[in-house]
Design a protein around this motif. Structure first.
Motif, PDB file in Angstrom:
ATOM      1  N   LEU A  11      83.168  20.833  18.063  1.00 13.68           N
ATOM      2  CA  LEU A  11      83.383  21.629  18.349  1.00 13.68           C
ATOM      3  C   LEU A  11      81.627  22.132  18.364  1.00 13.68           C
ATOM      4  CD1 LEU A  11      83.698  23.130  14.400  1.00 13.68           C
ATOM      5  CD2 LEU A  11      85.117  22.892  16.526  1.00 13.68           C
ATOM      6  N   GLY A  12      80.524  21.428  19.195  1.00 13.37           N
ATOM      7  CA  GLY A  12      79.465  21.932  19.586  1.00 13.37           C
ATOM      8  C   GLY A  12      78.622  21.620  18.194  1.00 13.37           C
ATOM      9  N   ASP A  13      77.081  21.949  18.531  1.00 10.51           N
ATOM     10  CA  ASP A  13      75.687  21.729  17.879  1.00 10.51           C
ATOM     11  C   ASP A  13      76.311  20.649  16.966  1.00 10.51           C
ATOM     12  OD1 ASP A  13      73.414  22.471  17.205  1.00 10.51           O
ATOM     13  OD2 ASP A  13      74.785  23.685  15.164  1.00 10.51           O
ATOM     14  N   GLY A  26      87.189  21.024   7.755  1.00 11.17           N
ATOM     15  CA  GLY A  26      86.266  21.727   7.551  1.00 11.17           C
ATOM     16  C   GLY A  26      85.677  20.915   7.860  1.00 11.17           C
ATOM     17  N   ILE A  27      84.233  21.019   8.377  1.00 13.13           N
ATOM     18  CA  ILE A  27      83.358  21.065   9.268  1.00 13.13           C
ATOM     19  C   ILE A  27      82.174  20.153   8.656  1.00 13.13           C
ATOM     20  CG2 ILE A  27      81.487  21.822  10.758  1.00 13.13           C
ATOM     21  CD1 ILE A  27      84.298  23.934  11.262  1.00 13.13           C
ATOM     22  N   PHE A  28      81.952  19.520  10.013  1.00 12.38           N
ATOM     23  CA  PHE A  28      81.533  17.667   9.294  1.00 12.38           C
ATOM     24  C   PHE A  28      79.902  17.702  10.314  1.00 12.38           C
ATOM     25  CE2 PHE A  28      80.060  13.763   9.927  1.00 12.38           C
ATOM     26  CZ  PHE A  28      79.478  12.731   8.406  1.00 12.38           C
ATOM     27  N   LEU A  49      78.588  10.469  21.404  1.00 17.60           N
ATOM     28  CA  LEU A  49      78.719  11.569  19.886  1.00 17.60           C
ATOM     29  C   LEU A  49      80.111  12.041  20.962  1.00 17.60           C
ATOM     30  CD1 LEU A  49      77.031  13.887  17.900  1.00 17.60           C
ATOM     31  CD2 LEU A  49      78.309  14.181  18.889  1.00 17.60           C
ATOM     32  N   LYS A  50      80.840  12.570  22.113  1.00 15.95           N
ATOM     33  CA  LYS A  50      81.395  12.949  22.016  1.00 15.95           C
ATOM     34  C   LYS A  50      82.737  12.049  22.352  1.00 15.95           C
ATOM     35  CE  LYS A  50      80.319  17.501  23.618  1.00 15.95           C
ATOM     36  NZ  LYS A  50      80.062  18.116  25.369  1.00 15.95           N
TER      37      LYS A  50
END
Length: 84
Positions: A11-13, A26-28, A49-50
């Motif tokens: 998602l970014g960040d 959910g967001i991790f 990371l990506k």
């Protein structure tokens, strides 16, 4: 309890949207791993990371060099994010 991850999107960040086999989403955030030494220090490189993928055999996110994070750890962190 082991619940597999079936989908993950960046998602970014340093955040991933995670979907589990039981329907939970959910967001991790990977931010807390950025200060770790050793293998997790590689997550500071955004290109690295990506490069994650969902490994269906392990039921979690992995990186091409074999790094992974336990799905139960991710599940518990997503749970905390949902409560805040």
């Amino acid at each position: 309890m082991l619940i597999d991850i079936i989908d993950a999107q960046y998602l970014g960040d340093f955040k991933l949207k995670i979907k589990f086999e039981n329907g939970r989403e959910g967001i991790f955030s990977l931010r807390k791993y950025l200060d770790h030494k050793g293998v997790f220090s590689k997550l500071n490189d955004l290109n690295y990371l990506k490069s994650f993928y969902v490994n269906p055999d392990l039921g979690t996110i992995c990186w091409p060099d074999g790094l992974d994070i336990a799905p139960e750890r991710i599940y518990s962190e997503v749970e905390k994010n949902e409560k805040t």
